[in-house]
Design a protein around this motif. Structure first.
Motif, PDB file in Angstrom:
ATOM      1  N   ASN A 110       0.517  -0.872   0.212  1.00  0.00           N
ATOM      2  CA  ASN A 110      -0.068   0.051   0.087  1.00  0.00           C
ATOM      3  C   ASN A 110       1.209   1.662  -0.131  1.00  0.00           C
ATOM      4  O   ASN A 110       2.484   1.169   0.128  1.00  0.00           O
ATOM      5  N   CYS A 111      -0.249   2.686   0.530  1.00  0.00           N
ATOM      6  CA  CYS A 111       0.590   3.253  -0.325  1.00  0.00           C
ATOM      7  C   CYS A 111       1.914   3.239   0.842  1.00  0.00           C
ATOM      8  O   CYS A 111       2.789   4.212   0.576  1.00  0.00           O
ATOM      9  N   ASP A 112       1.487   3.559   2.320  1.00  0.00           N
ATOM     10  CA  ASP A 112       2.527   3.848   3.372  1.00  0.00           C
ATOM     11  C   ASP A 112       4.048   3.002   2.935  1.00  0.00           C
ATOM     12  O   ASP A 112       4.632   3.228   3.365  1.00  0.00           O
TER      13      ASP A 112
ATOM     14  N   THR B 150       4.478  -2.654  -9.398  1.00  0.00           N
ATOM     15  CA  THR B 150       2.976  -2.579  -9.983  1.00  0.00           C
ATOM     16  C   THR B 150       2.299  -1.610  -8.828  1.00  0.00           C
ATOM     17  O   THR B 150       1.155  -1.130  -9.574  1.00  0.00           O
ATOM     18  N   HIS B 151       2.311  -1.461  -7.601  1.00  0.00           N
ATOM     19  CA  HIS B 151       1.626  -0.078  -6.887  1.00  0.00           C
ATOM     20  C   HIS B 151       1.818   0.989  -7.540  1.00  0.00           C
ATOM     21  O   HIS B 151       0.800   2.298  -7.898  1.00  0.00           O
ATOM     22  N   LEU B 152       2.688   1.550  -7.823  1.00  0.00           N
ATOM     23  CA  LEU B 152       3.193   2.782  -8.044  1.00  0.00           C
ATOM     24  C   LEU B 152       2.341   3.130 -10.089  1.00  0.00           C
ATOM     25  O   LEU B 152       2.425   3.683 -10.074  1.00  0.00           O
TER      26      LEU B 152
ATOM     27  N   GLY C 104       0.162   9.461  -6.778  1.00  0.00           N
ATOM     28  CA  GLY C 104      -0.482  10.389  -5.103  1.00  0.00           C
ATOM     29  C   GLY C 104       1.735   9.120  -4.509  1.00  0.00           C
ATOM     30  O   GLY C 104       2.527  10.120  -4.900  1.00  0.00           O
ATOM     31  N   CYS C 105       2.026   8.142  -5.124  1.00  0.00           N
ATOM     32  CA  CYS C 105       2.748   7.770  -5.387  1.00  0.00           C
ATOM     33  C   CYS C 105       3.709   7.890  -5.464  1.00  0.00           C
ATOM     34  O   CYS C 105       5.513   7.601  -5.997  1.00  0.00           O
ATOM     35  N   ARG C 106       3.977   7.761  -7.394  1.00  0.00           N
ATOM     36  CA  ARG C 106       4.616   8.552  -8.145  1.00  0.00           C
ATOM     37  C   ARG C 106       4.870   9.331  -8.121  1.00  0.00           C
ATOM     38  O   ARG C 106       6.092  10.167  -8.328  1.00  0.00           O
TER      39      ARG C 106
HETATM   40 ZN    ZN Z   1       0.239   4.433  -3.300  1.00  0.00          ZN
END
Ligand code: ZN
Lengths: 317, 209
Positions: A2-4, A28-30, A35-37
Motif C-alpha cells: 500500500n501507499c505506506d 505494480t503499485h506505482l 500520489g506515490c509516483r
Molecule cells: Zn500509493
C-alpha cells in the motif's frame, strides 16, 4: 503493497536494495497510484541532490601524514611495555633479519622491573651492555627498538635476570650535504626506504644539491618509481628546479603519460609547458598534450592539457 | 555516486585469487609474530581504503587522521587474536566501523547543541572540496558548495548509527546486508536506520530538492 509501504521502501528501491518480488510489487503499485509516483519523484530528486555532493577523497599529503604519524605511534608502542610483552610472547617466532641489528645483553636487577620496562624509566638501573665498553644507561633504551628476544634467564642468586635480544639502535648522523657519505644515505633513503613520509623529507633535504649527479638520478628515480603519489609529486617539484636536460624532459613526459595520479599528471603538464614556452620548443610535448586532452580518464587533466595546448599555440603565433 | 573505488571495497577480495589470499595470510602470520615490516606491508594494502572510509564518515582531515591511527593501533594490538580462517578485510572494516561509531557517539554526546554546525572553520573542508571539482561552471560550483555545506550540517543531526549506515550505503556503496554485519546488527535494523536517515535529510534539505 500500500501507499505506506511504498513510502517506507522508496529509499530501498532507489538504492536497489529490494528483493525481486518486493520490487515487482512496488512497481505494480506505482503504476496504479499517481500520489506515490509524485512522492517517489521527490525522493528521487533528493537522491540526485545527494549524489551531486562531492565525496571527500583523501589527498596524497593526508595519506603521507597519516602513515608517518602511525609509524611513530607504532615505534612508541614497540618500545613500551606492551611491545616488550609482545616480544616475549612471540619469542618462538622467527625474527626477520634485522638490518642494523646488534645483540644486546641486558642485565636487569629485580625480575618484576622487567615488566615496567619503558623508555627512560627512572627505576631501571643498572644495565650493562655486553660487547661494548661504554656503560649502557637506562635512558639509552629510548633509542632501542627490540625486534626479537632469544633468551630470558632469571638468576635466583642475585634476583636479577638476563635478557638476550636483537635490537636496533637509533643513531643520529649529522653532517653537511657536501659530505658524500651523508648524501649516499639520503640517496639510498629516497630509493628504498619504506616510510613515504621520511622519503619525502629526504627529498626536501636533497633539494639544495639536486644537480649533483647521484642526487639527480635519485630524484628522477623517485619521480618515476616511488609508490607514493605524494612523494612523486614532491620529487616532481624538485625536478622542476633542476638544470634542464633530456633526462628531466623524459621523466616529466613519462609522468605526464603514465603516472596513475591525476595530481602528478597535472603538475607534469605545468612543468613541461613552462619550459616549452620559455624555450620555444614543443614538438615532443604538443602531441602528448593533444592526445591526453582527448583521452585522459580524468576530466580535470583533460581540461589542463587543453588549456596548455592553447597556451602553447598562443605563444607560437 | 557509487564510484569504482567504493565498489572495490566490497568486491576486492571476493575476486582475488587464492594465491593472493595465501600471501596475505603469510603476511598476517609474520605480523602476528611481531614482524613490524610485515605489519607495515599489511597496513599499506588497506590503509587508503581505511582513510577514505574514515574521512567520509567524519568529513574532517584532522579527525580522519586520528581515526586512521586508532584503527591501525587497535589492529596492531589485537592482531594476535585474529583467526586466519576469517577474512582479514572484514575484520579490519569492522574495526573501522567500531572506531568511527564510538567517535561519532562521543562527538554527539559532547555537543548536543548543533552550535558547531554554524562555526566557520568547520565548513572549510566542504568548501575546499566543492571548489576543487573540475569541469563545473561557476553556478554549478556554487550550488555544489551550498549542498555540501547543508549536507554537512544535516548529517550532524543524524544519530551515530543512522549516519554510519547512510555513509556506508551512500558513499561506500555497500549492500545493507554487509553494512548490518559490519555494524553488528541485522539487515532489517540497517534498513530502518537508512530509512530514518533519509527521512531526516529530506526534511533538512527540502528546499534544495
Ligand atoms: Zn500509493
Amino acid at each position: 503493497m500500500n501507499c505506506d509501504d511504498l513510502e517506507k521502501t522508496s529509499s530501498l528501491y532507489l538504492y536497489d536494495e529490494l528483493r525481486a518480488e518486493d520490487r515487482a510489487a512496488f512497481e505494480t503499485h506505482l503504476a496504479s497510484c499517481a500520489g506515490c509516483r509524485t512522492r517517489l519523484e521527490e525522493a528521487r530528486r533528493l537522491h540526485r541532490v545527494l549524489s551531486e555532493c562531492p565525496q571527500p577523497e583523501p589527498t596524497p599529503e593526508l595519506l603521507v601524514r597519516c602513515r608517518q604519524a602511525l609509524d611513530e605511534a607504532l615505534d612508541r608502542e614497540q618500545l613500551g611495555w606492551r611491545g616488550l610483552l609482545r616480544g616475549w610472547m612471540w619469542q618462538f617466532g622467527a625474527a626477520p633479519a634485522p638490518r642494523l641489528a646488534a645483540v644486546l645483553t641486558l642485565l636487569l636487577f629485580g625480575f618484576g622491573l622487567g615488566w615496567t620496562l619503558r623508555p627512560r624509566a627512572r627505576s631501571l638501573a643498572p644495565l650493562t651492555l655486553s660487547g661494548t665498553t661504554s656503560p649502557f644507561g637506562a635512558s639509552d633504551l629510548g633509542d632501542v627498538r627490540i625486534r626479537h628476544i632469544s633468551e630470558v634467564a632469571p638468576d635466583p642468586q642475585s634476583g636479577g635476570v638476563r635478557i638476550t635480544l636483537d635490537a636496533e639502535r637509533r643513531v643520529t648522523l649529522e653532517g653537511s650535504l657536501d659530505d658524500p657519505r651523508i648524501r649516499q644515505v639520503l640517496v639510498d633513503t629516497v630509493r628504498g626506504y619504506d616510510n613515504p613520509g621520511i622519503r619525502r623529507d629526504t627529498l626536501d633535504a636533497l633539494r639544495t644539491h639536486r644537480d649533483n649527479p647521484s642526487v639527480r638520478a635519485a630524484l628522477l628515480y623517485a619521480l618515476r618509481h616511488d609508490a607514493n603519489a605524494g612523494v612523486r609529486l614532491e620529487a616532481l617539484k624538485t625536478v622542476r628546479g633542476m638544470q634542464w636536460g633530456p633526462d628531466v624532459h623524459q621523466a616529466l613526459l613519462g609522468a605526464l603519460e603514465h603516472d596513475a595520479n591525476p595530481g602528478v599528471r597535472v603538475a607534469a603538464v605545468d612543468a613541461l609547458v613552462e619550459h616549452a614556452v620559455e624555450e620555444g620548443e614543443n614538438e615532443t610535448v604538443m602531441p602528448v598534450l593533444l592526445k591526453l586532452a582527448a583521452s585522459d580518464q580524468n576530466p580535470y587533466v583533460r581540461l589542463q592539457c587543453l588549456a596548455a595546448v592553447r597556451k602553447m599555440e598562443g605563444n607560437e603565433q | 555516486m557509487v564510484d569504482g573505488a567504493c565498489l572495490e571495497l566490497v568486491g576486492k577480495h571476493e575476486t582475488s585469487r587464492e594465491g593472493e589470499a595465501e600471501a596475505e595470510r603469510a603476511l598476517i602470520r609474520r605480523a602476528q609474530r611481531g614482524d613490524r615490516s610485515a605489519f607495515d606491508t599489511l597496513v599499506r594494502l588497506y590503509d587508503q581504503e581505511v582513510l577514505r572510509m574514515t574521512l567520509r564518515m567524519v568529513r574532517s582531515e584532522e579527525e580522519a587522521q586520528d581515526l586512521y591511527q586508532e584503527v591501525f593501533l587497535k589492529v596492531y594490538r589485537s592482531l594476535g587474536r585474529f583467526r586466519l580462517e576469517s577474512r582479514f578485510s572484514t575484520w579490519l572494516y569492522r574495526v573501522v566501523t567500531n572506531v568511527c561509531f564510538d567517535h561519532l557517539r562521543q562527538q554527539k554526546s559532547r555537543s548536543e547543541l548543533p552550535a558547531r554546525a554554524g562555526a566557520d572553520g568547520e565548513l572549510d573542508y566542504a568548501q575546499a572540496l566543492a571548489d576543487d571539482r573540475p569541469g563545473l561552471n561557476p553556478e554549478q560550483a556554487l550550488r555544489a558548495r551550498e549542498i555540501s555545506r547543508r549536507l554537512e550540517v544535516a548529517l550532524r543531526q543524524l544519530s551515530p548509527r543512522e549516519r554510519m549506515v547512510f555513509e556506508l550505503k551512500h558513499c561506500q556503496g555497500m549492500k545493507l546486508r554487509a553494512i548490518g554485519e559490519l555494524c553488528g546488527t541485522s539487515e532489517e535494523a540497517a534498513k530502518n536506520s537508512l530509512f530514518r536517515a533519509v527521512q531526516k535529510l529530506r526534511q533538512d534539505l527540502s528546499d534544495l530538492v
